[in-house]
Scaffold this active site. Structure first.
Site, PDB file in Angstrom:
ATOM      1  N   ASP A 104      -0.351  -3.625   6.228  1.00 44.33           N
ATOM      2  CA  ASP A 104      -0.960  -3.058   7.602  1.00 44.33           C
ATOM      3  C   ASP A 104      -2.561  -3.576   7.422  1.00 44.33           C
ATOM      4  OD1 ASP A 104       1.406  -2.077   8.128  1.00 44.33           O
ATOM      5  OD2 ASP A 104       0.470  -0.016   7.860  1.00 44.33           O
TER       6      ASP A 104
ATOM      7  N   HIS B  43       4.265  -4.410  10.772  1.00 50.60           N
ATOM      8  CA  HIS B  43       4.519  -4.057  12.283  1.00 50.60           C
ATOM      9  C   HIS B  43       4.643  -4.989  13.268  1.00 50.60           C
ATOM     10  CE1 HIS B  43       3.896   0.239  11.044  1.00 50.60           C
ATOM     11  NE2 HIS B  43       3.188   0.022  10.193  1.00 50.60           N
TER      12      HIS B  43
ATOM     13  N   HIS C 120       1.399   3.952   2.023  1.00 47.26           N
ATOM     14  CA  HIS C 120       1.794   4.727   3.134  1.00 47.26           C
ATOM     15  C   HIS C 120       3.564   4.783   3.082  1.00 47.26           C
ATOM     16  CE1 HIS C 120      -2.030   4.014   5.587  1.00 47.26           C
ATOM     17  NE2 HIS C 120      -2.176   5.112   4.854  1.00 47.26           N
TER      18      HIS C 120
ATOM     19  N   ASP D  57       5.563   4.737   5.080  1.00 47.54           N
ATOM     20  CA  ASP D  57       6.409   3.687   5.995  1.00 47.54           C
ATOM     21  C   ASP D  57       6.517   2.307   5.341  1.00 47.54           C
ATOM     22  OD1 ASP D  57       3.673   3.513   6.726  1.00 47.54           O
ATOM     23  OD2 ASP D  57       4.167   2.381   8.560  1.00 47.54           O
ATOM     24  N   HIS D  58       5.952   2.123   4.151  1.00 43.40           N
ATOM     25  CA  HIS D  58       6.146   1.135   3.327  1.00 43.40           C
ATOM     26  C   HIS D  58       6.799   1.214   2.062  1.00 43.40           C
ATOM     27  CE1 HIS D  58       3.421  -1.513   6.268  1.00 43.40           C
ATOM     28  NE2 HIS D  58       3.239  -0.363   6.733  1.00 43.40           N
TER      29      HIS D  58
ATOM     30  N   HIS E 297       0.907  -1.172  -0.022  1.00 44.71           N
ATOM     31  CA  HIS E 297      -0.117  -0.111  -0.027  1.00 44.71           C
ATOM     32  C   HIS E 297       1.051   1.275  -0.008  1.00 44.71           C
ATOM     33  CE1 HIS E 297       0.695  -0.669   4.092  1.00 44.71           C
ATOM     34  NE2 HIS E 297       0.040   0.532   4.628  1.00 44.71           N
TER      35      HIS E 297
ATOM     36  N   HIS F 249      -7.679  -0.474   5.039  1.00 38.51           N
ATOM     37  CA  HIS F 249      -6.471   0.621   5.723  1.00 38.51           C
ATOM     38  C   HIS F 249      -6.030   1.699   4.757  1.00 38.51           C
ATOM     39  CE1 HIS F 249      -3.034   1.367   8.092  1.00 38.51           C
ATOM     40  NE2 HIS F 249      -2.172   1.258   7.029  1.00 38.51           N
TER      41      HIS F 249
END
Ligand SMILES: [Zn+2]
Length: 240
Positions: free
Chosen positions: A132, A170, A58, A60-61, A56, A113
């Protein structure tokens, strides 16, 4: 010979997963938040990253995408939404396929998400990257979708073969387990698992991957019997 899959812990609690096929020599970095530690972890094993897969958009990915491509000339595969962060070489969605060496990944749409979130499921390798959306004893927050979508995601993932190993984005396992116990205090399998996770975390160990079988037994979101029940649990978790 089978795929080797190892975590690279980055930022506060993210895992980037490095997946290596010894036969073809290919290495995929799944959801690289950042570049340097991921490149270093691959180099330390003598691996060169040939592909990035994003679940996805985001940051942090996806935040390491461009620097990893600059360093390795790898290709980047992900859902269209990931182009908010970096240019993709291949845009994919549910029903599409991705490959590492001789292994095929089937993509499954799991929105909620984020709207374009996908899962990479590798049936022969018995592995699934759920980003996530599905966590150990948890599910992702509903940023761009609703509880009905997340309920459908949980049902869809619960239907994967029980031995499937689940690699998520995570290290939320212990906090998720504490919440799960508040929902199902009489679930013996859950109580045993949380004990084990407490010990693992006390030793500083990674608690992943989990499996579909373990999630079916202990995940309060996968075990929710209705959309309403999942919605209530998600709201309770947000306030937990
Ligand atoms: Zn996310």
């Amino acid at each position: 010979m089978t795929l080797e899959i190892v975590p690279v812990p980055v930022l506060r609690d993210n895992y980037v997963w490095l997946m290596h096929d010894p036969e073809s020599g290919e290495t995929v970095a799944v959801d690289p938040s950042v570049a340097e530690p991921v490149l270093e972890a691959a180099a330390a094993r003598g691996w060169t990253i040939s592909q990035v897969w994003n679940t996805h958009w985001h940051p942090d990915h996806t935040g390491g995408n461009d620097a990893i491509r600059a360093a390795t000339s790898c290709t980047i595969t992900g859902p269209a939404e990931a182009e908010k962060v970096s240019k993709l070489d291949r845009i994919v969605a549910g029903g599409d396929r991705a490959r590492i060496g001789g292994y095929e990944a089937e993509l499954i749409d799991i929105p909620a998400h984020t709207a374009g979130h996908v899962c990479f499921h590798l049936p022969e390798a018995q592995a699934a990257f759920t980003g996530d959306t599905l966590f150990a004893m948890g599910c992702g927050r509903l940023f761009e979708g609703d509880a009905a979508q997340m309920f459908a995601n949980m049902q869809r993932l619960a239907a994967l073969p029980p031995e499937t190993r689940v690699y998520c984005g995570h290290e939320y396992t212990l906090a998720n387990g504490e919440f799960a116990l508040s929902v199902e205090p009489d679930n013996a399998a859950l109580a045993r698992r949380v004990e084990e996770v407490r010990a693992q975390r006390a030793r500083g160990e990674v608690t992943l991957p989990t499996t579909i079988a373990l999630e079916r037994a202990t995940n309060p979101f996968m075990r929710a019997g209705s959309v309403e029940e999942l919605a209530a649990r998600r709201a309770a978790k947000d306030a937990f």
